[in-house]
Design a protein around this motif. Structure first.
Motif, PDB file in Angstrom:
ATOM      1  N   LEU A 266       0.757  -1.251   0.127  1.00  0.00           N
ATOM      2  CA  LEU A 266      -0.150  -0.068  -0.020  1.00  0.00           C
ATOM      3  C   LEU A 266       1.048   1.399  -0.075  1.00  0.00           C
ATOM      4  N   MET A 267       2.215   1.249   0.116  1.00  0.00           N
ATOM      5  CA  MET A 267       2.977   2.138   0.158  1.00  0.00           C
ATOM      6  C   MET A 267       2.787   3.250  -0.942  1.00  0.00           C
ATOM      7  N   VAL A 268       2.891   2.757  -2.352  1.00  0.00           N
ATOM      8  CA  VAL A 268       2.758   3.868  -3.211  1.00  0.00           C
ATOM      9  C   VAL A 268       1.439   4.330  -3.266  1.00  0.00           C
ATOM     10  N   PRO A 269       0.282   3.706  -3.480  1.00  0.00           N
ATOM     11  CA  PRO A 269      -1.116   4.246  -3.431  1.00  0.00           C
ATOM     12  C   PRO A 269      -1.471   5.272  -2.145  1.00  0.00           C
ATOM     13  N   VAL A 270      -0.980   4.968  -1.050  1.00  0.00           N
ATOM     14  CA  VAL A 270      -1.361   5.634   0.200  1.00  0.00           C
ATOM     15  C   VAL A 270      -0.463   6.857  -0.092  1.00  0.00           C
ATOM     16  N   ARG A 271       0.884   6.899  -0.438  1.00  0.00           N
ATOM     17  CA  ARG A 271       1.753   8.118  -0.468  1.00  0.00           C
ATOM     18  C   ARG A 271       0.899   8.979  -1.591  1.00  0.00           C
ATOM     19  N   ASP A 272       0.817   8.490  -2.616  1.00  0.00           N
ATOM     20  CA  ASP A 272      -0.020   9.234  -3.810  1.00  0.00           C
ATOM     21  C   ASP A 272      -1.323  10.087  -3.203  1.00  0.00           C
ATOM     22  N   LEU A 273      -1.930   9.124  -2.577  1.00  0.00           N
ATOM     23  CA  LEU A 273      -3.328   9.816  -2.057  1.00  0.00           C
ATOM     24  C   LEU A 273      -2.985  10.899  -1.049  1.00  0.00           C
ATOM     25  N   THR A 274      -1.875  10.862  -0.164  1.00  0.00           N
ATOM     26  CA  THR A 274      -1.584  11.908   0.885  1.00  0.00           C
ATOM     27  C   THR A 274      -1.098  13.302  -0.037  1.00  0.00           C
ATOM     28  N   LEU A 275      -0.453  12.840  -1.234  1.00  0.00           N
ATOM     29  CA  LEU A 275      -0.043  13.880  -2.129  1.00  0.00           C
ATOM     30  C   LEU A 275      -1.367  14.768  -2.553  1.00  0.00           C
ATOM     31  N   ASN A 276      -2.190  13.994  -3.044  1.00  0.00           N
ATOM     32  CA  ASN A 276      -3.420  14.343  -3.865  1.00  0.00           C
ATOM     33  C   ASN A 276      -4.334  15.315  -2.724  1.00  0.00           C
ATOM     34  N   LEU A 277      -4.249  14.738  -1.689  1.00  0.00           N
ATOM     35  CA  LEU A 277      -5.232  15.478  -0.588  1.00  0.00           C
ATOM     36  C   LEU A 277      -4.497  16.504   0.167  1.00  0.00           C
TER      37      LEU A 277
ATOM     38  N   TYR B  80       7.968   2.953  12.238  1.00  0.00           N
ATOM     39  CA  TYR B  80       9.070   3.431  11.163  1.00  0.00           C
ATOM     40  C   TYR B  80       8.667   3.598   9.880  1.00  0.00           C
ATOM     41  N   PHE B  81       7.776   2.388   9.328  1.00  0.00           N
ATOM     42  CA  PHE B  81       7.676   2.303   7.985  1.00  0.00           C
ATOM     43  C   PHE B  81       6.748   3.701   7.495  1.00  0.00           C
ATOM     44  N   TRP B  82       5.656   3.829   8.019  1.00  0.00           N
ATOM     45  CA  TRP B  82       4.855   4.991   7.554  1.00  0.00           C
ATOM     46  C   TRP B  82       5.375   6.487   7.978  1.00  0.00           C
ATOM     47  N   ALA B  83       6.102   6.283   8.936  1.00  0.00           N
ATOM     48  CA  ALA B  83       6.884   7.577   9.364  1.00  0.00           C
ATOM     49  C   ALA B  83       7.828   8.064   8.204  1.00  0.00           C
ATOM     50  N   ILE B  84       8.453   7.128   7.530  1.00  0.00           N
ATOM     51  CA  ILE B  84       9.639   7.589   6.469  1.00  0.00           C
ATOM     52  C   ILE B  84       8.840   7.638   5.108  1.00  0.00           C
ATOM     53  N   VAL B  85       7.553   6.912   5.021  1.00  0.00           N
ATOM     54  CA  VAL B  85       6.951   7.146   3.788  1.00  0.00           C
ATOM     55  C   VAL B  85       6.095   8.277   3.544  1.00  0.00           C
ATOM     56  N   LEU B  86       5.504   8.757   4.726  1.00  0.00           N
ATOM     57  CA  LEU B  86       4.365   9.855   4.603  1.00  0.00           C
ATOM     58  C   LEU B  86       5.097  11.281   5.264  1.00  0.00           C
ATOM     59  N   THR B  87       6.200  11.174   5.745  1.00  0.00           N
ATOM     60  CA  THR B  87       6.858  12.520   6.188  1.00  0.00           C
ATOM     61  C   THR B  87       8.260  12.433   6.084  1.00  0.00           C
ATOM     62  N   GLN B  88       8.546  13.973   6.127  1.00  0.00           N
ATOM     63  CA  GLN B  88       9.966  14.113   5.924  1.00  0.00           C
ATOM     64  C   GLN B  88      10.476  15.576   6.765  1.00  0.00           C
ATOM     65  N   GLY B  89      11.670  15.345   7.474  1.00  0.00           N
ATOM     66  CA  GLY B  89      11.995  16.542   8.165  1.00  0.00           C
ATOM     67  C   GLY B  89      11.467  16.701   9.629  1.00  0.00           C
ATOM     68  N   PRO B  90      11.910  17.383  10.423  1.00  0.00           N
ATOM     69  CA  PRO B  90      11.528  17.535  11.682  1.00  0.00           C
ATOM     70  C   PRO B  90      10.146  18.100  12.141  1.00  0.00           C
ATOM     71  N   ASP B  91       9.506  18.755  10.903  1.00  0.00           N
ATOM     72  CA  ASP B  91       8.300  19.444  11.360  1.00  0.00           C
ATOM     73  C   ASP B  91       7.184  18.740  11.532  1.00  0.00           C
ATOM     74  N   SER B  92       7.360  17.368  11.140  1.00  0.00           N
ATOM     75  CA  SER B  92       6.044  16.427  11.268  1.00  0.00           C
ATOM     76  C   SER B  92       6.727  14.992  11.571  1.00  0.00           C
ATOM     77  N   GLN B  93       7.918  14.599  11.525  1.00  0.00           N
ATOM     78  CA  GLN B  93       8.413  13.334  11.486  1.00  0.00           C
ATOM     79  C   GLN B  93       8.361  12.916  13.153  1.00  0.00           C
ATOM     80  N   PRO B  94       7.859  11.686  13.295  1.00  0.00           N
ATOM     81  CA  PRO B  94       8.104  11.071  14.513  1.00  0.00           C
ATOM     82  C   PRO B  94       9.565  10.685  15.105  1.00  0.00           C
ATOM     83  N   VAL B  95       9.718  10.434  16.389  1.00  0.00           N
ATOM     84  CA  VAL B  95      10.983   9.966  16.705  1.00  0.00           C
ATOM     85  C   VAL B  95      11.720   8.881  16.195  1.00  0.00           C
TER      86      VAL B  95
END
Length: 282
Positions: free
Chosen positions: A128-139, A217-232
């Motif tokens: 689900l990595m690619v479709p979920v990432r594309d969905l977050t970009l579209n939304l 860890y998986f969705w943290a690196i797939v759906l976020t980047q940088g200290p503004d929204s990434q979890p620990v």
């Protein structure tokens, strides 16, 4: 069919069990012990190849001080709190209501809907990595804490519904029927009759979901980047650069990141065990 309890075994078996148990426990904890030792070593030990020997100097306060005061670790920790707590609340509330509906009401398609919730747990989330990432970009939810919260709630609701529905099915249905005879509305039955009886299950499920989401860890690196929204969990990798890996700081950051779920478990241990074992013995 079931293994014989150790108390009913011979004395030799009991002595062997007592001798091997500490050894197995140390082996199981060896990775965590290694990380704890790495977190107090100086960087020079890693440069010189002193991975498993005694630290050349005790750098605990220096390493943890750099983690807290010379990095974005406090921000990553706050991000994890802002992501995990709403996710736990949302998943528990939704699963409580869906579990009540599927566990109490009898209607056409009940089992089908329940099996759909279960089937979602068997889908490998990597596909689900690619479709979920594309969905977050579209939304417009990519690289936002809200995006992680929404998708964590969606992904965890299936397991939570399975847990809650099975727990509610064990409750005495006569209480619900008595409330209906008294003219109590279904919503008030859920809030004032069922929910108080679900406290052990709510506590156990909250601890489980808190641990799952905090350690993700998986969705943290797939759906976020940088200290503004990434979890620990994803923020620990910020101690790496292109030509250098600060293993001593990564180890210290890993210990810090592991403390909240451990503390959560010990604080809720009594309710957690009660929620998992309730109904196991007639």
């Amino acid at each position: 069919m079931f293994p014989t309890p150790i108390e009913k075994r011979s004395r030799q078996w009991q002595l062997g069990y007592q001798a091997l148990l500490p050894v197995v426990l140390v082996i199981w904890l060896l990775p965590l012990i290694a990380v704890a030792i790495f977190s107090i070593k100086p960087e020079a030990d890693f440069v010189n190849g002193n991975y498993w020997g005694m630290p050349s100097s005790f750098e605990m306060f220096t390493n943890y001080g750099k983690v807290f005061f010379e990095s974005d670790m406090p921000r990553y920790l706050l991000n994890s709190v802002f992501i995990t707590v709403p996710t736990v609340i949302g998943a528990v509330i939704l699963s409580s209501m869906t579990g009540f509906a599927l566990g109490v009401y009898r209607f056409r398609g009940n089992l089908l809907i329940f099996f759909m919730f279960i089937a979602g747990n068997f889908v490998p989330f990597q596909i689900l990595m690619v479709p979920v990432r594309d969905l977050t970009l579209n939304l417009g939810l990519y690289d936002t804490k809200m995006g992680l919260i929404l998708f964590h709630v969606a992904f965890q609701t299936g397991f939570c519904t399975l847990f809650m529905r099975n727990f509610i099915r064990q409750l005495p249905f006569a209480l619900i029927e008595a409330a209906r005879v008294e003219g109590v509305s279904e919503w008030r039955i859920f809030v004032y009759v069922v929910l108080p009886l679900m406290k052990p299950a709510l506590a156990a499920l909250s601890v489980l979901i808190f641990t799952f989401i905090w350690n993700d860890y998986f969705w943290a690196i797939v759906l976020t980047q940088g200290p503004d929204s990434q979890p620990v969990t994803a923020g620990i990798t910020s101690f790496n650069s292109q030509f250098r890996s600060a293993y001593h700081l990564m180890s210290a950051g890993s210990i810090v990141a592991a403390l909240p779920p451990v503390a959560m478990f010990f604080l809720m241990q009594k309710h957690f065990i009660a929620g998992l074992t309730l109904g196991a013995v007639k």
